[in-house]
Design an enzyme around this catalytic site. Structure first.
Site, PDB file in Angstrom:
ATOM      1  CB  CYS A 260       4.647   0.593   3.992  1.00  0.00           C
ATOM      2  SG  CYS A 260       3.575  -0.467   2.743  1.00  0.00           S
TER       3      CYS A 260
ATOM      4  CD  GLN B 147      -3.655  -5.884   1.773  1.00  0.00           C
ATOM      5  OE1 GLN B 147      -3.492  -6.840   1.357  1.00  0.00           O
ATOM      6  NE2 GLN B 147      -2.404  -5.365   2.012  1.00  0.00           N
TER       7      GLN B 147
ATOM      8  CB  SER C 200      -1.740  -2.844  -5.255  1.00  0.00           C
ATOM      9  OG  SER C 200      -0.602  -3.067  -5.525  1.00  0.00           O
ATOM     10  CB  ALA C 201      -0.861  -5.076 -10.326  1.00  0.00           C
ATOM     11  CG  HIS C 202       2.639  -5.407  -5.430  1.00  0.00           C
ATOM     12  ND1 HIS C 202       2.995  -6.039  -4.031  1.00  0.00           N
ATOM     13  CD2 HIS C 202       2.259  -4.199  -5.033  1.00  0.00           C
ATOM     14  CE1 HIS C 202       3.127  -4.922  -3.114  1.00  0.00           C
ATOM     15  NE2 HIS C 202       2.598  -3.796  -3.949  1.00  0.00           N
TER      16      HIS C 202
END
Lengths: 348, 368
Positions: free
Chosen positions: A295, A161, A178-180
């Site tokens: 998730c 985050q 995390s890329a997204h």
């Protein structure tokens, strides 16, 4: 539906134009980066260039291992560590908590801050996130790293985050990104490693740490997203302050109000209205927000994050997350607050 | 550049690039409950339907993964860990991909006994040996449909009958065969997008109806809890379009490959083919020539993309375990070259490449 306002950037944030363009360009170099011929070497060069750019943008001078996302980076860090034992903060992501026995959780206080009760045992890997995905609470990782290292332990920080929004805790021994979550593509993440000697290889690509053909265009998108302009971030604190104040004034409650929080995440309780009902009504009104992490959405389980902070299930079941991003505008905040007020007062 | 390395990866189809470009405009996490999330989930589910259709599957479950390697790991680990206590043998072939062999070998540390069946000079398993090995002690049989290095096709129907008799679950690595041949009736099937002109970074594991596996990694509840991690609607869309295209074009693509194969046999008439040429996918031509230094040849022929074998192992300097398994000596393996062609290869490209390869081989003064 009149408007569609996306306030769920912590679940995933829209792809930045620079990342899109980088990937579209990268699709032209489709050869396997492990192939020794010219086409393969060109794909390899682009992949390594992306790796260097990502390391530079994150101010990391150690190895960067590409993975299929943060979950896989976490699995790699926890599964292949040479540490004798893994302990984790009680508010970590499921990807961390499900990998360790329940009695290895470290308690947090009422504001969600990790409290190391005992002196860290040598040879223990501590998994502590930089920012909580549900509440935005920022852990004091520099201070924790100092204590953990003094005790002979290692620190793994899940920065899914925070990467691209806060300076990374560069004293950590491993970091998952995390890329997204930062405007790059879904499907790629990375594990930043201080010292590969503390991670057992399993074979294959990525220096033996991650087998499988590398997805070079995704790496290019990741790098471009990290390098993109972040001027919008300067507005986030103002937006969130208005959300906090507006919701408090309308009878709501701000989760972890006293803790340092990432300005792009706010977590709010609307007393008397279940998060599920809020979600549906906000969605019908054109607002995309979430109850906890995507998730686990649909599971209707009470938030383990709020439970660890001492919340009763009934109260935590009334909490919604609002998260901001590069396409957020002042008007969206106003509109959301108006909707929140209407719902809380039962007029809509 | 003439690309003759279709087993390492295939050119991205323009239709796939276009589909991914469009999907990039959508956003949202497919696991999110709100409308934007559900729209992202719709992209994912449309792709799942397309891939299932290309697989010829109407039931069972298709689990998206980051690629074939991860899918194979989930299938092998999961099946072994869920096997009854009496079944400790994990059976595979000596010519399997490293993703299978390494994973099977790693199970030794979990108390399993890897059983690696030999293959003959034609690259095929001896069914008598297989029948003797595959019985009620086995937790799993993992076997590939089309070999990535030499293109040979195992007698899957016969192997599956043997496995059924012993009640042994079968995992088929269909990475190289998907889109070209009917999908074998295995309990688990693994496919990869980038081998069928789709994107890198996505693959899938198909599971027979009723079959459940424990996850390899922990995390969210995506993909029925078998594979956590946010799914990429863009990669799914690309994979889905690639699968549909492969199914639509199957006959055309195969006919084109046969034309190229026939011409290649003429062009390389005095070279030896590694592995069976009959039980084989004809888009793979693995050739050898006595005295040739294939690694040197690859660097001589700079305008043709060729390989010695698996890209995953290239650079390691190790001789191919597949060529070893079919009984080639080190010298013969050193003299072996892999050519892979397919949808976008033209006859003229193949002919030019053959000329360049033969010229380069001649400068090495090798004996015919």
């Amino acid at each position: 539906m009149a408007t569609r306002i996306y306030l769920d950037h912590a679940a995933t944030t829209p792809l930045l134009p620079a990342a899109r363009d980088a990937m579209l360009a990268g699709f032209a170099d489709w050869a396997n980066p492990s192939s020794p011929h010219a086409a393969g070497r060109r794909a390899r060069a682009l992949l390594e260039e992306a790796r260097r750019r990502i390391a530079a943008a994150l101010d990391w001078d150690g190895p960067v291992i590409f993975t299929g996302g943060a979950s896989e980076a976490i699995a790699l860090a926890l599964g292949r560590t040479v540490a004798r034992e893994v302990r984790a903060g009680a508010t970590e992501h499921d990807a961390v908590l499900r990998a360790i026995p329940p009695d290895r959780r470290i308690a947090v206080d009422g504001e969600g801050i990790v409290r190391l009760a005992d002196d860290p045992a040598p040879g223990t890997l501590f998994a502590i996130q930089q920012v909580n995905s549900e509440t935005g609470v920022i852990q004091p990782l520099d201070a924790l790293a100092e204590r953990i290292h003094a005790g002979g332990g290692l620190l793994f920080a899940d920065c899914s985050q925070s990467a691209g929004k806060l300076p990374l805790p560069v004293r950590a021994d491993m970091i998952a990104v995390s890329a997204h979550k930062l405007g790059g593509p879904i499907g790629i993440g990375a594990l930043l490693v201080r010292d590969l000697a503390r991670l057992r290889p399993g074979g294959g690509q990525e220096q033996g740490y991650r087998p499988g053909t590398e997805a070079m265009p995704l790496a290019l998108g990741f790098a471009a997203a990290l390098e993109a302009d972040r001027a919008w971030l300067a507005h986030a604190a103002g937006w969130r302050a208005r959300l906090d104040a507006g919701i408090r004034a309308a009878g709501g409650m701000v989760v972890a109000e006293g803790a340092p929080r990432l300005p792009t995440i706010g977590s709010y309780r609307m007393p008397g209205v279940s998060a599920q009902a809020q979600l549906i009504r906000f969605d019908m009104a054109g607002f995309a927000v979430s109850a906890g992490s995507a998730c686990s959405s649909g599971s209707l389980r009470p938030s383990h994050v709020l439970a660890a902070m001492g919340w009763e299930d009934a109260a935590s079941g009334e909490v919604l997350r609002v998260s901001l991003g590069h396409d957020t505008r002042d008007e969206a905040i106003d509109a959301f607050l108006a909707q929140w007020h209407a719902m809380a007062t039962g007029t809509r | 550049m003439i690309y003759l390395d279709y087993q390492a990866t295939t050119p991205l189809a323009p239709e796939v690039a276009e589909a991914m470009g469009e999907a990039m405009a959508h956003y949202g996490n497919p696991s999110s409950a709100h409308r934007i999330g559900r729209m992202a989930a719709a992209d994912v589910e449309l792709a799942r339907d397309r891939i299932n259709a290309a697989l010829g599957k109407r039931d069972g479950r298709l689990i998206f993964t980051s690629g074939a390697t991860e899918a194979l790991n989930i299938a092998i680990h999961g099946t072994a860990l869920d096997a009854p206590p009496g079944r400790r043998r994990v059976i595979t072939l000596a010519s399997e991909h490293a993703a299978v062999l390494d994973t099977v070998m790693a199970l030794r540390h979990e108390g399993f006994e890897p059983v690696i069946l030999p293959v003959g000079p034609d690259g095929l398993v001896d069914l008598d040996i297989a029948e003797a090995a595959i019985d009620g002690r086995a937790a799993l049989l993992a076997v590939m449909q089309v070999n990535n290095e030499i293109g040979v096709m195992q007698p899957l129907d016969a192997l599956m009958r043997i496995a059924r008799a012993g009640d042994v679950p079968v995992l088929c690595d269909a990475v190289q065969g998907f889109g070209k041949f009917p999908v074998p009736d295995a309990d688990m099937v693994v496919v990869s997008a980038h081998k069928i002109h789709g994107p890198k970074g996505i693959g899938a594991l198909w599971l027979r109806e009723g079959l459940d596996l424990p996850p390899l990694m922990h995390g969210g509840s995506q993909e029925k809890g078998i594979r956590p991690g946010t799914l990429s609607p863009m990669l799914c869309a690309g994979f889905g379009v690639a699968a549909s295209l492969a199914a639509e074009r199957r006959a055309t693509d195969l006919a084109h490959v046969e034309t190229l194969w026939a011409r290649a046999l003429e062009l390389f008439a005095d070279w030896r083919i590694n592995g069976s040429s009959r039980a084989r996918y004809h888009g793979n031509l693995n050739l050898r020539r006595a005295g040739l230094d294939a690694a040197r040849l690859i660097s001589q022929v700079r305008n043709v993309a060729l390989s010695l074998g698996s890209a995953c192992a290239s650079g390691s300097g190790r001789p191919s375990h597949v060529l070893k398994a079919i009984g080639l000596g080190d010298g013969e393996a050193r003299g072996s070259l892999r050519m892979g062609f397919g949808r976008y290869t033209t006859l003229a490209e193949l002919e030019e490449a053959a000329m360049l390869i033969k010229e380069a081989a001649a400068t090495q003064k090798v004996a015919a």
